[in-house]
Write an enzyme that holds these catalytic residues in place. Structure first.
Site, PDB file in Angstrom:
ATOM      1  N   LYS A  65       0.833  -0.983  -0.083  1.00  0.00           N
ATOM      2  CA  LYS A  65      -0.157  -0.064  -0.161  1.00  0.00           C
ATOM      3  C   LYS A  65       0.750   1.154  -0.003  1.00  0.00           C
ATOM      4  O   LYS A  65       1.592   1.313   0.833  1.00  0.00           O
ATOM      5  CB  LYS A  65      -0.891   0.203   1.282  1.00  0.00           C
ATOM      6  CG  LYS A  65      -2.235   0.388   1.006  1.00  0.00           C
ATOM      7  CD  LYS A  65      -3.069   0.668   2.423  1.00  0.00           C
ATOM      8  CE  LYS A  65      -4.446   0.133   2.368  1.00  0.00           C
ATOM      9  NZ  LYS A  65      -5.186   0.233   1.097  1.00  0.00           N
ATOM     10  N   GLU A  67     -14.901   0.587   7.264  1.00  0.00           N
ATOM     11  CA  GLU A  67     -15.550   0.591   6.010  1.00  0.00           C
ATOM     12  C   GLU A  67     -16.848   0.781   6.271  1.00  0.00           C
ATOM     13  O   GLU A  67     -17.526   0.077   6.910  1.00  0.00           O
ATOM     14  CB  GLU A  67     -15.169  -1.063   5.514  1.00  0.00           C
ATOM     15  CG  GLU A  67     -13.398  -1.290   5.424  1.00  0.00           C
ATOM     16  CD  GLU A  67     -13.108  -2.805   5.022  1.00  0.00           C
ATOM     17  OE1 GLU A  67     -12.322  -2.884   4.265  1.00  0.00           O
ATOM     18  OE2 GLU A  67     -13.937  -3.570   5.610  1.00  0.00           O
ATOM     19  N   HIS A 108      -2.945  -7.089   8.321  1.00  0.00           N
ATOM     20  CA  HIS A 108      -2.868  -5.501   7.752  1.00  0.00           C
ATOM     21  C   HIS A 108      -2.663  -4.659   8.728  1.00  0.00           C
ATOM     22  O   HIS A 108      -1.667  -3.967   8.864  1.00  0.00           O
ATOM     23  CB  HIS A 108      -4.076  -5.297   7.088  1.00  0.00           C
ATOM     24  CG  HIS A 108      -4.539  -6.120   5.992  1.00  0.00           C
ATOM     25  ND1 HIS A 108      -3.679  -7.125   5.325  1.00  0.00           N
ATOM     26  CD2 HIS A 108      -5.868  -6.289   5.460  1.00  0.00           C
ATOM     27  CE1 HIS A 108      -4.532  -7.734   4.303  1.00  0.00           C
ATOM     28  NE2 HIS A 108      -5.782  -7.514   4.540  1.00  0.00           N
TER      29      HIS A 108
HETATM   30  C1  BG6 Z   1      -8.851  -8.004   2.594  1.00  0.00           C
HETATM   31  C2  BG6 Z   1     -10.021  -8.271   3.541  1.00  0.00           C
HETATM   32  O1  BG6 Z   1      -7.845  -8.330   3.007  1.00  0.00           O
HETATM   33  O2  BG6 Z   1      -8.725  -6.262   2.807  1.00  0.00           O
HETATM   34  C3  BG6 Z   1     -10.940  -7.238   3.252  1.00  0.00           C
HETATM   35  O3  BG6 Z   1     -10.237  -9.577   3.107  1.00  0.00           O
HETATM   36  C4  BG6 Z   1     -11.137  -5.800   3.530  1.00  0.00           C
HETATM   37  O4  BG6 Z   1     -12.305  -7.766   3.896  1.00  0.00           O
HETATM   38  C5  BG6 Z   1      -9.807  -5.435   2.576  1.00  0.00           C
HETATM   39  O5  BG6 Z   1     -12.013  -5.123   2.907  1.00  0.00           O
HETATM   40  C6  BG6 Z   1      -9.299  -4.123   2.899  1.00  0.00           C
HETATM   41  O6  BG6 Z   1      -8.345  -3.727   1.965  1.00  0.00           O
HETATM   42  P1  BG6 Z   1      -8.069  -2.236   1.804  1.00  0.00           P
HETATM   43  O7  BG6 Z   1      -6.917  -2.128   1.026  1.00  0.00           O
HETATM   44  O8  BG6 Z   1      -9.271  -1.627   0.917  1.00  0.00           O
HETATM   45  O9  BG6 Z   1      -7.952  -1.263   2.874  1.00  0.00           O
END
Ligand code: BG6
Length: 467
Positions: free
Chosen positions: A178, A212, A236
């Site tokens: 990212k 989200e 993450h």
């Molecule tokens: C994914 C998850 O790994 O990451 C999802 O399985 C989540 O549930 C997503 O929405 C979020 O990624 P980003 O890059 O949109 O923050």
């Protein structure tokens, strides 16, 4: 076994197992197209799957996938991408499938095998590749989940290590690709303004928020056995904590960086279930694939403590959830209060400084400074914002960054087994003794119990939103 100096060489073919699947449809074709557009692909790509597709069928799927993400498609770029793609099909459990793959690879010597397959097939594919004599100089990219707890993560690693060396494995955590995440250590260590104050003497607490607005939608079958903690916290958000808290690597290579990441993760105190709040949005149980009596969390908030001299006494508050009020990912570093001022500025304590790094939907940095205008009654926070990307999609997507890194032969953008084990160890107590799940209304910031977690520190802030 199998690792040689060739392991870090630039890759001369990319072989994608599971090219007909969902991840390829949603992410892979689009990322490859964008790399092609930027002139960053220089090797053949072989798609492999069970379906007996023609090259035209593959091209049709690729076209649909790319236009779904990108809108209009540049025919010249698409034609170049298709020229470098071929397709091989077969059962991943059968040796002849890998003979077909070998043929499609031509004489490539440094292959990248990308496994877009369920984890229970990782070992089958890696063994199939090794059986065809293709593993020696190869690297394998694999996708989460890497187990569902500490013990299963270790078991999966042991199985893989029986066929290939750890240095050949590139584990995807797309947050490591990212734009914004790698910039955090740079921001910390490259600025004399920040480096000396990045510790317990000056920082009161850190908030990491990944909210989200969308729900689980069509992913119920995947999500219900997993939940928010396993889906995004153990991977993450833990990588975000690492970027904020780790010590600087000694050298710019994969092992120095990996060592720092693992050290930090091992210093995180296993989280106390009493400092963990689980929530579930109303309506989640009606999602296709979700059990009618599911207690899976779609929201998680927790407090982490890091047991080292830099962070002793500084809480890290983390929250994430689906169907919340807005889609936004940020890190907010809240500094300590300034001492009371002796020079008679109108009484009130100055507001505390904050540094916010926004990781999504776009990337930016905000510094909030206490300021006193001559004509104002009280001090205010002056917010200095730098938006590095104005619109989503402008910067490279995480998968573009990761593919580029994997093809170049580096490994720094990928997680090692040590970090995976350490991440699971941090949350294992929460998996063993999860608190009850609390319902919350869609469109809110989650269950009110999450507010209590951070009460003593001024509550969760309103995130840095657009507009
Ligand atoms: C994914 C998850 O790994 O990451 C999802 O399985 C989540 O549930 C997503 O929405 C979020 O990624 P980003 O890059 O949109 O923050």
């Amino acid at each position: 076994m199998g690792a040689t100096d060739h392991t870090t060489a630039r890759r001369d073919v990319m072989v994608i197992f599971g090219i007909t699947g969902d991840l390829a449809r949603v992410k892979t074709f689009h990322s490859l197209y964008r790399l092609e557009e930027r002139g960053l692909l220089d090797c053949p790509i072989v798609g492999v799957a069970f379906e007996d597709w023609t090259k035209d069928q593959l091209a049709q799927r690729a076209r649909e996938s790319i236009t779904a993400q990108e809108g209009d498609l540049d025919e010249a770029v698409f034609a170049r991408l298709m020229d470098r793609m071929s397709y091989a099909h077969g059962d991943f459990g059968k040796p002849e499938t890998y003979d077909g793959v070998k043929q499609a690879m031509g004489g490539a010597e440094h292959p990248l095998f990308y496994l877009e397959v369920p984890p229970n097939l990782f070992a089958t594919v890696v063994k199939g590749v090794a059986g065809a004599g293709l593993a020696t100089n190869a690297r394998f990219v694999i996708e989460k989940p890497f187990g569902h707890d500490l013990a299963s993560a270790k078991a999966l690693a042991a199985e893989l290590h029986s066929v290939v060396d750890e240095s050949q494995l590139l584990r995807v955590d797309h947050y490591l690709g990212k734009v914004g995440l790698e910039e955090i250590p740079f921001l910390r260590f490259a600025n004399t303004l920040l480096a000396p104050v990045w510790n317990r003497d000056y920082i009161d607490h850190v908030e990491i928020s990944m909210t989200e607005a969308f729900g689980v939608d069509d992913r119920g079958h995947f999500y219900d056995p997993v939940g928010a903690l396993r889906d995004v916290v153990v991977n993450h958000l833990m990588q975000v904590v690492v970027a904020v808290a780790m010590e600087a690597p000694d050298y710019g290579d994969r092992s120095s960086l990996g060592r720092r990441r693992t050290e930090l993760l091992r210093e995180i105190v296993p989280v106390d279930p009493a400092r963990y709040v689980r929530g579930q949005y109303r309506g989640y149980r009606d999602v296709d694939g979700v059990a009618a009596d599911s207690t899976t969390e779609t929201f998680a908030a927790l407090e982490l403590r890091i047991d080292n001299p830099r962070w002793e006494g500084v809480p890290f508050f983390i929250r994430t959830g689906k169907k919340l009020r807005a889609t936004e990912t940020e890190v907010r570093v809240v500094f300590r209060e300034a001492p009371s001022l002796g020079f008679g500025l109108r009484g009130e304590a100055p507001p505390t400084n904050e540094l916010v790094v926004r990781l999504g939907p776009t990337f930016g940095v905000r510094v909030a400074l206490a300021a006193q205008r001559v004509d104002a009654a009280t001090p205010e926070l002056a917010e200095l914002d730098v938006g590095f990307a104005a619109t989503p999609g402008e910067s490279p997507t995480p998968y573009e960054v990761l593919f580029e890194a994997a093809l170049a032969g580096g490994g720094m953008r990928f997680a090692s087994q040590d970090t995976i084990d350490a991440e699971w160890a941090v949350i294992q107590r929460l998996l063993d003794a999860p608190p009850p799940v609390q319902p919350y209304e869609p469109g809110t910031w989650g269950p009110s119990a999450a507010d209590a977690l951070i009460d003593g520190r001024g509550g969760w802030p309103e995130p840095w939103l657009d507009g």
